[in-house]
Design a protein around this motif. Sequence first.
Motif, PDB file in Angstrom:
ATOM      1  N   THR A   1       0.837  -1.182   0.000  1.00  0.00           N
ATOM      2  CA  THR A   1       0.000   0.000   0.000  1.00  0.00           C
ATOM      3  C   THR A   1       0.876   1.237   0.000  1.00  0.00           C
ATOM      4  OG1 THR A   1      -0.051   0.117   2.409  1.00  0.00           O
ATOM      5  CG2 THR A   1      -1.746  -1.215   1.346  1.00  0.00           C
TER       6      THR A   1
ATOM      7  N   VAL B   1      -4.365  -7.852  -1.017  1.00  0.00           N
ATOM      8  CA  VAL B   1      -4.904  -7.386  -2.294  1.00  0.00           C
ATOM      9  C   VAL B   1      -3.793  -6.764  -3.123  1.00  0.00           C
ATOM     10  CG1 VAL B   1      -6.556  -5.857  -3.426  1.00  0.00           C
ATOM     11  CG2 VAL B   1      -7.179  -6.992  -1.290  1.00  0.00           C
TER      12      VAL B   1
ATOM     13  N   GLY C   1      -6.041  -4.494  -6.904  1.00  0.00           N
ATOM     14  CA  GLY C   1      -7.480  -4.662  -6.812  1.00  0.00           C
ATOM     15  C   GLY C   1      -7.972  -6.095  -6.758  1.00  0.00           C
TER      16      GLY C   1
ATOM     17  N   TYR D   1      -7.907  -0.350 -11.421  1.00  0.00           N
ATOM     18  CA  TYR D   1      -8.094  -0.671 -10.011  1.00  0.00           C
ATOM     19  C   TYR D   1      -7.933   0.599  -9.190  1.00  0.00           C
ATOM     20  CZ  TYR D   1      -2.940  -0.723  -9.944  1.00  0.00           C
ATOM     21  OH  TYR D   1      -1.620  -0.390 -10.066  1.00  0.00           O
TER      22      TYR D   1
ATOM     23  N   ASP E   1      -8.169   2.375  -4.839  1.00  0.00           N
ATOM     24  CA  ASP E   1      -8.397   2.227  -3.400  1.00  0.00           C
ATOM     25  C   ASP E   1      -8.490   3.612  -2.777  1.00  0.00           C
ATOM     26  OD1 ASP E   1      -5.815   3.126  -1.990  1.00  0.00           O
ATOM     27  OD2 ASP E   1      -5.010   1.575  -3.294  1.00  0.00           O
TER      28      ASP E   1
ATOM     29  N   ARG F   1      -8.657   0.619   4.371  1.00  0.00           N
ATOM     30  CA  ARG F   1      -8.725   0.987   2.956  1.00  0.00           C
ATOM     31  C   ARG F   1      -9.794   0.184   2.227  1.00  0.00           C
ATOM     32  NH1 ARG F   1      -5.517   4.222   0.685  1.00  0.00           N
ATOM     33  NH2 ARG F   1      -4.418   4.279   2.694  1.00  0.00           N
TER      34      ARG F   1
ATOM     35  N   GLN G   1     -10.714  -1.425  -1.265  1.00  0.00           N
ATOM     36  CA  GLN G   1     -10.014  -1.866  -2.468  1.00  0.00           C
ATOM     37  C   GLN G   1     -11.020  -2.274  -3.536  1.00  0.00           C
ATOM     38  OE1 GLN G   1      -6.681  -2.021  -2.890  1.00  0.00           O
ATOM     39  NE2 GLN G   1      -5.787  -2.056  -0.830  1.00  0.00           N
TER      40      GLN G   1
ATOM     41  N   SER H   1     -11.801  -2.825  -8.143  1.00  0.00           N
ATOM     42  CA  SER H   1     -11.309  -2.957  -9.512  1.00  0.00           C
ATOM     43  C   SER H   1     -12.486  -3.244 -10.429  1.00  0.00           C
ATOM     44  CB  SER H   1     -10.287  -4.089  -9.623  1.00  0.00           C
ATOM     45  OG  SER H   1     -10.925  -5.344  -9.570  1.00  0.00           O
TER      46      SER H   1
ATOM     47  N   ASP I   1     -15.082  -5.439  -6.572  1.00  0.00           N
ATOM     48  CA  ASP I   1     -14.437  -4.859  -5.400  1.00  0.00           C
ATOM     49  C   ASP I   1     -14.144  -5.924  -4.343  1.00  0.00           C
ATOM     50  OD1 ASP I   1     -14.798  -2.552  -6.759  1.00  0.00           O
ATOM     51  OD2 ASP I   1     -16.196  -1.640  -5.358  1.00  0.00           O
TER      52      ASP I   1
END
Length: 223
Positions: A4, A36, A39, A171, A173, A189, A191, A193, A197
């Motif tokens: 991240t 993840v 995504g 993707y 976030d 967060r 996340q 795509s 999701d």
Amino acid sequence: MRKTFWSVVCIAASTMPLAAQEWQVLGGIEAVSNYVSNGVTQSNGNPAIQPWVEINNAHFYAGLWASNVDFGNSDDYELDIYLGYRRSFANDLFIDLGYARYLYDGTGDCCGELKVTAAYPIHDRVGLLGYVAYNPESDEWNRRATLAYKVNDKISLSGTYGYSDFNQHDYWDVGASFPLTDTVAMDVRYQGSEAGDEGVVVGVSWSASQVSMAQLFLAPFRR
């Protein structure tokens, strides 16, 4: 290494300050509710433990990052070997040039990526991070941009939007990061795509030296 924005900042922050030619060994571990990448879950929606260790000397670094995975095949663990060069400049621009190799316990050597990360504070409370990775074996690119906002001296918000050639989708976030102690931080967060999701992912990380992302946008990655 699918980290991240908060994790990228923490690793960079953990290397400062360093005296020239001084070797330093750093390490940490993160527990996430779902691993993840771009995504897409790498742990089948389950929690993951992600330790890392790094050695650096001035601006050069090399390290290992690991995580449990679940693809429904013979792979249970991922190990990333990475190295590179990172530094900040007088105008507060931060650049990280690196290479990472991705290995799995079942299927073995997957692939490698050349990576470029750049971060810059565009305002006292706003920072921008760009990331581009290229896999020369498959001729695939991954690129994303992250915008972060410093709410106060501890809490920061950030959002990311990217596109992965490997997954062939966009993707994104959005979430918040904040330190719990001097060495422990939390990231919450959402996340998502085009493929669907993954939802809210919570991560708690510990490192030998933790620095607030909010502080870094006042003097980002300075050494």
